[in-house]
Design a protein around this motif. Structure first.
Motif, PDB file in Angstrom:
ATOM      1  N   ARG A  35       0.866  -1.172   0.000  1.00  0.00           N
ATOM      2  CA  ARG A  35       0.000   0.000   0.000  1.00  0.00           C
ATOM      3  C   ARG A  35       0.902   1.222   0.000  1.00  0.00           C
ATOM      4  NH1 ARG A  35      -3.743  -0.414   4.693  1.00  0.00           N
ATOM      5  NH2 ARG A  35      -1.883   0.194   5.875  1.00  0.00           N
ATOM      6  N   ASP A  36       0.813   1.993  -1.060  1.00  0.00           N
ATOM      7  CA  ASP A  36       1.659   3.182  -1.220  1.00  0.00           C
ATOM      8  C   ASP A  36       3.143   2.834  -1.087  1.00  0.00           C
ATOM      9  OD1 ASP A  36      -0.633   4.779  -1.530  1.00  0.00           O
ATOM     10  OD2 ASP A  36      -0.807   5.056   0.643  1.00  0.00           O
ATOM     11  N   GLY A  37       3.516   1.684  -1.636  1.00  0.00           N
ATOM     12  CA  GLY A  37       4.917   1.298  -1.654  1.00  0.00           C
ATOM     13  C   GLY A  37       5.420   0.565  -0.431  1.00  0.00           C
ATOM     14  N   LEU A  38       4.604   0.398   0.601  1.00  0.00           N
ATOM     15  CA  LEU A  38       4.997  -0.312   1.818  1.00  0.00           C
ATOM     16  C   LEU A  38       4.297  -1.664   1.879  1.00  0.00           C
ATOM     17  CD1 LEU A  38       4.855   2.558   4.482  1.00  0.00           C
ATOM     18  CD2 LEU A  38       6.837   1.751   3.169  1.00  0.00           C
ATOM     19  N   VAL A  39       4.986  -2.661   2.401  1.00  0.00           N
ATOM     20  CA  VAL A  39       4.430  -4.014   2.498  1.00  0.00           C
ATOM     21  C   VAL A  39       3.522  -4.087   3.726  1.00  0.00           C
ATOM     22  CG1 VAL A  39       4.934  -6.472   2.679  1.00  0.00           C
ATOM     23  CG2 VAL A  39       6.486  -4.974   1.401  1.00  0.00           C
ATOM     24  N   VAL A  40       2.254  -4.413   3.496  1.00  0.00           N
ATOM     25  CA  VAL A  40       1.286  -4.476   4.590  1.00  0.00           C
ATOM     26  C   VAL A  40       0.847  -5.907   4.890  1.00  0.00           C
ATOM     27  CG1 VAL A  40       0.441  -2.123   4.254  1.00  0.00           C
ATOM     28  CG2 VAL A  40      -0.609  -4.003   2.971  1.00  0.00           C
ATOM     29  N   ALA A  41       1.203  -6.853   4.023  1.00  0.00           N
ATOM     30  CA  ALA A  41       0.879  -8.261   4.255  1.00  0.00           C
ATOM     31  C   ALA A  41       1.721  -9.101   3.308  1.00  0.00           C
ATOM     32  CB  ALA A  41      -0.605  -8.538   4.020  1.00  0.00           C
ATOM     33  N   ALA A  42       1.915 -10.364   3.682  1.00  0.00           N
ATOM     34  CA  ALA A  42       2.635 -11.308   2.827  1.00  0.00           C
ATOM     35  C   ALA A  42       2.187 -12.705   3.193  1.00  0.00           C
ATOM     36  CB  ALA A  42       4.149 -11.170   2.999  1.00  0.00           C
ATOM     37  N   GLU A  43       2.204 -13.571   2.198  1.00  0.00           N
ATOM     38  CA  GLU A  43       1.894 -14.966   2.478  1.00  0.00           C
ATOM     39  C   GLU A  43       2.703 -15.859   1.554  1.00  0.00           C
ATOM     40  OE1 GLU A  43      -1.153 -13.598  -0.554  1.00  0.00           O
ATOM     41  OE2 GLU A  43      -0.986 -13.015   1.549  1.00  0.00           O
ATOM     42  N   SER A  44       2.880 -17.092   1.987  1.00  0.00           N
ATOM     43  CA  SER A  44       3.640 -18.075   1.218  1.00  0.00           C
ATOM     44  C   SER A  44       3.176 -19.465   1.603  1.00  0.00           C
ATOM     45  CB  SER A  44       5.138 -17.933   1.493  1.00  0.00           C
ATOM     46  OG  SER A  44       5.858 -19.029   0.946  1.00  0.00           O
ATOM     47  N   PRO A  45       3.110 -20.388   0.635  1.00  0.00           N
ATOM     48  CA  PRO A  45       2.818 -21.778   0.990  1.00  0.00           C
ATOM     49  C   PRO A  45       3.888 -22.374   1.899  1.00  0.00           C
ATOM     50  CG  PRO A  45       2.601 -21.431  -1.387  1.00  0.00           C
ATOM     51  CD  PRO A  45       3.272 -20.209  -0.829  1.00  0.00           C
ATOM     52  N   GLY A  46       5.027 -21.700   1.997  1.00  0.00           N
ATOM     53  CA  GLY A  46       6.117 -22.218   2.809  1.00  0.00           C
ATOM     54  C   GLY A  46       6.096 -21.778   4.256  1.00  0.00           C
ATOM     55  N   ALA A  47       5.085 -21.019   4.682  1.00  0.00           N
ATOM     56  CA  ALA A  47       5.049 -20.519   6.061  1.00  0.00           C
ATOM     57  C   ALA A  47       3.608 -20.463   6.562  1.00  0.00           C
ATOM     58  CB  ALA A  47       5.681 -19.133   6.138  1.00  0.00           C
ATOM     59  N   PRO A  48       3.360 -20.855   7.811  1.00  0.00           N
ATOM     60  CA  PRO A  48       2.009 -20.718   8.370  1.00  0.00           C
ATOM     61  C   PRO A  48       1.580 -19.256   8.383  1.00  0.00           C
ATOM     62  CG  PRO A  48       3.379 -22.130   9.744  1.00  0.00           C
ATOM     63  CD  PRO A  48       4.291 -21.472   8.756  1.00  0.00           C
ATOM     64  N   GLY A  49       0.359 -18.989   7.992  1.00  0.00           N
ATOM     65  CA  GLY A  49      -0.158 -17.635   8.007  1.00  0.00           C
ATOM     66  C   GLY A  49      -0.736 -17.265   9.357  1.00  0.00           C
ATOM     67  N   ALA A  50      -1.277 -16.054   9.419  1.00  0.00           N
ATOM     68  CA  ALA A  50      -1.852 -15.573  10.680  1.00  0.00           C
ATOM     69  C   ALA A  50      -2.992 -16.466  11.148  1.00  0.00           C
ATOM     70  CB  ALA A  50      -2.334 -14.134  10.498  1.00  0.00           C
ATOM     71  N   GLU A  51      -3.796 -16.981  10.214  1.00  0.00           N
ATOM     72  CA  GLU A  51      -4.902 -17.865  10.581  1.00  0.00           C
ATOM     73  C   GLU A  51      -4.388 -19.119  11.291  1.00  0.00           C
ATOM     74  OE1 GLU A  51      -8.150 -20.800   8.390  1.00  0.00           O
ATOM     75  OE2 GLU A  51      -7.222 -19.172   7.257  1.00  0.00           O
ATOM     76  N   ALA A  52      -3.331 -19.736  10.730  1.00  0.00           N
ATOM     77  CA  ALA A  52      -2.783 -20.950  11.336  1.00  0.00           C
ATOM     78  C   ALA A  52      -2.224 -20.672  12.726  1.00  0.00           C
ATOM     79  CB  ALA A  52      -1.688 -21.530  10.438  1.00  0.00           C
ATOM     80  N   LEU A  53      -1.581 -19.517  12.894  1.00  0.00           N
ATOM     81  CA  LEU A  53      -1.027 -19.176  14.200  1.00  0.00           C
ATOM     82  C   LEU A  53      -2.137 -18.972  15.226  1.00  0.00           C
ATOM     83  CD1 LEU A  53       1.784 -16.664  13.136  1.00  0.00           C
ATOM     84  CD2 LEU A  53       2.009 -19.095  13.660  1.00  0.00           C
ATOM     85  N   LEU A  54      -3.224 -18.335  14.802  1.00  0.00           N
ATOM     86  CA  LEU A  54      -4.340 -18.108  15.721  1.00  0.00           C
ATOM     87  C   LEU A  54      -5.020 -19.423  16.099  1.00  0.00           C
ATOM     88  CD1 LEU A  54      -5.921 -14.901  14.171  1.00  0.00           C
ATOM     89  CD2 LEU A  54      -4.954 -15.097  16.462  1.00  0.00           C
ATOM     90  N   LEU A  55      -5.237 -20.284  15.118  1.00  0.00           N
ATOM     91  CA  LEU A  55      -5.893 -21.552  15.408  1.00  0.00           C
ATOM     92  C   LEU A  55      -5.033 -22.408  16.330  1.00  0.00           C
ATOM     93  CD1 LEU A  55      -7.357 -22.400  11.900  1.00  0.00           C
ATOM     94  CD2 LEU A  55      -8.637 -21.791  13.946  1.00  0.00           C
TER      95      LEU A  55
END
Length: 288
Positions: A35-55
């Motif tokens: 957003r406006d040149g700054l990274v506000v989120a990222a995901e990869s099949p190689g890393a658990p996302g925020a959903e996995a961490l919360l669960l």
């Protein structure tokens, strides 16, 4: 394309003030949302996302999560999580930031084939204040280089360790979980998803456990150099509808400064006694 191409592509996004998604095909590949040149989120099949961490934290179960997603119209259910008391706003910010940085590490630790800008996408698990691409990539490169400098360097999707010791012989909860799940078929990436821990955290711990004789591999881990060469990126553009820490010496793993290495980037279930306060303590699990 090498990792230098990824660096060029992300730098160009920041320079252009780009808002959208930078897709990074590869192994495991991933995507950076800006957003406006700054990274506000990222995901990869190689890393658990925020959903996995919360669960994994057990503050919300799968059925509750599915209901929250339905209520939010398939969007990131931050409002519902807070309203139902499953998490606080500050806690969610920490989870999203940990997931973002872990995804960046997974992308850099793997193979990058190309970079493609896509507009009109809506990211999940946003961080309130975006990360500068250069700083985010520098942190990911430093982590990969630090792992490579360990006596038994591993990569998230390469080694498949076998346990030598029993879980009861491990001195930390993470090591017990790794020993209980390692079976000669699972990589550090697989173990991260199974334990609900960050892939960087688990990769480092697997390397240390190999060194301590708690794990072993059929074939000795081989060093794979991280190449970051300046090269013009292959950047493609297409439209898509809306529907659709300070750098340190890479040879030294910063394991004693709390929060510096990312090794403390874990969520611990309530049974451990840590609870949500662990987000702010970012507790360090000492090796051996």
């Amino acid at each position: 394309m090498d990792h230098g191409g990824l660096a060029h592509a992300l730098t160009a996004c920041e320079r252009d003030g780009f808002t959208g998604e930078l897709r990074v095909p590869g192994s495991p590949g991933g995507a950076f949302h800006l957003r406006d040149g700054l990274v506000v989120a990222a995901e990869s099949p190689g890393a658990p996302g925020a959903e996995a961490l919360l669960l994994r934290s057990e503050r919300v179960d799968g059925e509750q999560w599915a209901e929250l997603v339905r209520e939010s119209g398939a969007r990131w259910p931050a409002t519902g999580l807070i309203a139902h008391g499953y998490a606080g706003a500050a806690q969610l910010r920490v989870v999203c930031l940990l997931a973002l940085r872990d995804a960046a590490f997974a992308v850099v630790a793997g193979r990058v084939d190309a970079c493609e800008r896509v507009t009109g996408t809506e990211p999940h698990a946003l961080v309130a204040v975006g990360e500068r691409p250069a700083r985010l990539l520098e942190d990911a490169v430093r982590k990969v280089a630090a792992v490579d400098a360990l006596p038994y360097p591993v990569r998230p999707d390469r080694e498949r360790p076998l346990p030598v010791a029993s879980p009861e012989q491990a001195c930390t909860p993470l090591r017990r979980e790794v020993l209980a799940s390692a079976d000669g078929r699972r990589t550090a990436r697989d173990l991260a998803f199974r334990t609900g821990r960050g892939v960087y955290t688990v990769t480092v711990e697997v390397a240390r456990m190999l060194s301590d004789g708690l794990l072993e591999c059929a074939d000795p881990p081989a060093r794979v150099p991280l190449l970051v060469a300046p090269e013009a990126p292959v950047v493609r553009h297409r439209e898509q509808s809306p529907a659709e820490p300070e750098a340190t010496d890479p040879a030294e793993l910063p394991r004693r400064a709390p929060g510096a290495s990312g090794i403390t980037e874990v969520l611990v279930p309530p049974a451990s006694g840590a609870g949500w306060k662990g987000f702010f303590r970012l507790r360090h699990e000492t090796a051996g």
